[in-house]
Design a protein around this motif. Structure first.
Motif, short mmCIF file in Angstrom:
data_model
loop_
_atom_site.label_atom_id
_atom_site.label_comp_id
_atom_site.label_asym_id
_atom_site.label_seq_id
_atom_site.Cartn_x
_atom_site.Cartn_y
_atom_site.Cartn_z
N ASN A 1 -5.36 4.03 0.94
CA ASN A 1 -6.37 3.58 1.88
C ASN A 1 -7.77 3.76 1.31
O ASN A 1 -8.12 4.83 0.86
N LYS A 2 -8.53 2.66 1.35
CA LYS A 2 -9.90 2.69 0.83
C LYS A 2 -10.92 2.50 1.95
O LYS A 2 -12.07 2.21 1.70
N TYR B 1 -7.27 -2.87 8.37
CA TYR B 1 -5.88 -2.61 8.00
C TYR B 1 -5.45 -3.47 6.82
O TYR B 1 -4.91 -2.96 5.84
N LYS C 1 0.86 -1.18 0.00
CA LYS C 1 0.00 0.00 0.00
C LYS C 1 0.89 1.23 0.00
O LYS C 1 2.08 1.16 0.30
N ASN D 1 -6.60 -2.80 3.12
CA ASN D 1 -6.06 -1.65 2.43
C ASN D 1 -4.82 -1.95 1.60
O ASN D 1 -4.29 -1.08 0.95
#
Length: 146
Positions: free
Chosen positions: A98-99, A103, A43, A106
């Motif tokens: 981050n969507k 945790y 990410k 993402n």
């Protein structure tokens, strides 16, 4: 099983930049080494809050995106291993951000095995707003002397 997180920082020098020419930050690459284990995901965490780039509200109505200091951009990200194999399909930086949710949800899913592999993260920005932040890789290691 042990979870290990590897950070690879991109464009950190942008945080100290005082000029207005960000050309060298728009298209570049960075190398890093992933520890041994199963690479499960990656990410991107931005160091720049995009809302902080908005001009102050003048009370004159909606803010035009053309009023942003950098404008609107699109950044393609390519992550490859030492053999030039893509670890993820080239996609926009927003696909790594981050969507919401938990945790682990993402992380952009990857299913690769690393043997202390060197990787390259390359980005191409179309527009004027460079990326600045860190890619975080989640690696699962079995109970071994890794």
């Amino acid at each position: 099983m042990k979870r290990v997180y590897k950070r690879i920082i991109v464009n950190k020098g942008l945080l100290k930049e005082t000029g207005t020419d960000f050309t060298s930050y728009l298209n570049n690459e960075v190398n890093g080494q992933l520890p041994k284990g199963e690479v499960k995901g990656v990410k991107f965490v931005s160091y720049i809050d995009e809302m902080a780039l908005l001009p102050p509200d003048s009370g004159s109505g909606p803010v035009s995106y053309n009023a942003l200091p950098f404008g609107i951009t699109h950044t393609d990200v390519f992550i490859t291993d030492t053999r030039s194999n893509l670890l993820t399909e080239p996609t926009d930086i927003r696909d790594y951000q981050n969507k919401g949710g938990g945790y682990l949800e993402n992380f952009k899913q990857i299913d690769e095995t690393s043997e202390n592999d060197e990787i390259t993260i390359r980005w191409e920005t179309y527009g004027d707003m460079p990326i600045c932040g860190e890619f975080i890789f989640e690696i699962h290691q079995s109970d071994c002397e890794c």
